[in-house]
Motif scaffolding. Structure first.
Motif, short mmCIF file in Angstrom:
data_model
loop_
_atom_site.label_atom_id
_atom_site.label_comp_id
_atom_site.label_asym_id
_atom_site.label_seq_id
_atom_site.Cartn_x
_atom_site.Cartn_y
_atom_site.Cartn_z
N GLY A 155 -1.12 77.77 6.07
CA GLY A 155 -2.07 76.73 5.74
C GLY A 155 -3.14 77.25 4.81
N THR A 156 -3.92 76.34 4.24
CA THR A 156 -4.94 76.69 3.26
C THR A 156 -6.25 75.97 3.57
OG1 THR A 156 -3.26 77.02 1.54
CG2 THR A 156 -5.51 76.64 0.79
N ILE A 157 -7.36 76.66 3.35
CA ILE A 157 -8.69 76.05 3.43
C ILE A 157 -9.32 76.16 2.05
CG2 ILE A 157 -11.00 76.22 4.42
CD1 ILE A 157 -9.75 77.43 6.93
N GLN A 181 -9.42 83.02 13.02
CA GLN A 181 -8.78 82.11 13.97
C GLN A 181 -9.45 82.21 15.34
OE1 GLN A 181 -4.53 82.57 14.25
NE2 GLN A 181 -4.24 80.51 15.04
N THR A 202 -5.81 81.24 1.65
CA THR A 202 -4.40 80.91 1.86
C THR A 202 -3.77 81.81 2.92
OG1 THR A 202 -3.67 82.41 0.11
CG2 THR A 202 -4.19 80.15 -0.54
N TYR A 209 -10.05 77.37 13.24
CA TYR A 209 -10.73 78.50 12.63
C TYR A 209 -12.24 78.30 12.61
CZ TYR A 209 -6.31 80.40 10.96
OH TYR A 209 -5.05 80.93 10.91
N SER A 242 -9.65 72.88 11.37
CA SER A 242 -8.25 72.81 11.78
C SER A 242 -7.32 73.10 10.59
CB SER A 242 -7.94 71.43 12.35
OG SER A 242 -6.58 71.34 12.73
N VAL A 243 -6.33 73.95 10.81
CA VAL A 243 -5.36 74.32 9.79
C VAL A 243 -3.95 74.00 10.30
CG1 VAL A 243 -4.32 76.23 8.50
CG2 VAL A 243 -6.81 76.11 8.78
N THR A 244 -3.13 73.36 9.46
CA THR A 244 -1.74 73.08 9.81
C THR A 244 -0.82 73.76 8.80
OG1 THR A 244 -1.80 71.03 8.53
CG2 THR A 244 -2.30 70.87 10.88
N THR A 248 -3.26 71.73 3.27
CA THR A 248 -4.57 72.18 2.82
C THR A 248 -5.66 71.41 3.55
OG1 THR A 248 -3.79 72.83 0.62
CG2 THR A 248 -6.14 72.38 0.86
N THR A 249 -6.61 72.12 4.10
CA THR A 249 -7.80 71.51 4.69
C THR A 249 -8.91 71.62 3.65
OG1 THR A 249 -7.12 72.24 6.90
CG2 THR A 249 -9.41 71.56 6.62
#
Length: 327
Positions: A155-157, A181, A202, A209, A242-244, A248-249
């Motif tokens: 996942g990406t922030i 995390q 990434t 998180y 929250s990351v999936t 991308t969050t």
């Protein structure tokens, strides 16, 4: 004095790095005396043959070969020994010059690696931490093949960092962004903002998180107060992000307040755990080894190494760190 056959470009052989006189680390090396205007002769070395680890790295989804993945191998048991390679465009790698022994192999798409995809760091064989990694055996002059990895999508922030100028805030370059995390999970990734204030973290495993922002260590020359998302003063009060997998969050932004500097404090260690042990090496040929709560991490190079409530995330020589989740 160190003798090394890798990273020097002119030798195609496979030899183990050594220090004078036939020693395995800078700590045990025989000192060489030098005087002004004089030559110290016969500082010779007989290079020992090294072992090799080879393999192929692909994407777990679709099976495409992945170039630019960093592959590291750390000799187990606290003995000095570290190897590093980067996968070619066809996903293959060859790590040479390894001393005989048992190694922990790690595959990374973050940090100094040059790959545009988002993939979660893993240890051999498809493990989430160094502690659970399958050992890789290396013998003198031999090749240990098929140490492969299928990288899982991460996942990406993303977000933008500015100051608090009015009426128009200024974009801030060189702000460190930390994603850690929650609950002791294996995710920890750091990024720095670009000239337009944007960042992209990434390679994150799915989960919740806490995200921190700091103006120290990543190149920003300003004086800003470290903060946690969203505009919080501690990890304990941070708003969870929250990351999936594969998503991308966005818009995890921050407006940095003027004031003191310094990285956000780490969250408290798990109950009953020692908080951290740190050590450092001041020379590119040095070795730092730390033990914390029964776990030992060793790395060669110049820099500092910390074993704490975060797990190890080895980075290629000459700089290295250990940061991530608690081991």
């Amino acid at each position: 004095v160190q003798f090394i056959a890798t990273r020097c470009g002119g030798n195609s052989g496979n030899y183990v790095t050594q220090w004078y006189n036939n020693e395995t680390s800078s700590g045990s090396a025989n000192p060489v005396s030098v005087t002004v205007g004089s030559t110290t002769p016969s500082i010779n070395a007989a290079m020992q043959p090294g072992g090799t680890i080879t393999g192929t790295v692909t994407a777990a989804v679709g099976g495409a070969a992945l170039g630019g993945i960093c592959v590291g191998a750390i000799l187990s048991g606290g003995t000095p020994g570290y190897g590093y390679a980067t996968t070619a465009s066809n996903g293959t790698y060859s790590m040479t010059g390894l001393a005989a022994g048992s190694y922990t192999a790690v595959f990374q798409a973050t940090g100094s690696c040059r790959i545009t995809g988002s993939y979660v760091t893993q240890w051999y064989n498809n493990e989430t931490s160094a502690a659970s990694a399958n050992p890789v055996s290396v013998t003198v002059g031999g090749t240990t093949p098929s140490i492969n990895a299928a990288m899982q999508p991460g996942g990406t922030i993303t977000g933008t960092i500015t100051d608090t100028s009015s009426p128009t805030p200024n974009d801030l370059q060189g702000i460190c962004v930390y994603a850690i995390q929650s609950g002791g999970g294996p995710g920890y990734v750091q990024a720095a903002t670009a000239s337009n204030g944007t960042y992209s973290v990434t390679g994150l495993p799915a989960g919740s998180y806490i995200v921190g922002f700091s103006s120290s260590e990543c190149g920003n020359s300003g004086n800003y107060v470290a903060q946690w998302y969203s505009n919080e003063t501690s990890a304990a009060s941070a708003n969870p992000v929250s990351v999936t997998v594969g998503s991308t969050t966005p818009s995890i932004n921050a407006a940095m307040q003027p004031g003191g500097t310094g990285p956000p404090p780490p969250p408290a260690p798990p109950s009953g755990a020692t908080s951290s042990q740190s050590c450092s090496s001041s020379s590119p040929s040095g070795t730092a080894t730390c033990t914390n709560d029964g776990t030992t991490v060793s790395a060669n190079g110049e820099g500092s190494l910390t074993v704490s409530q975060y797990g190890s995330d080895p980075v290629g020589s000459p700089t290295f760190s250990a940061s991530g989740v608690y081991l």
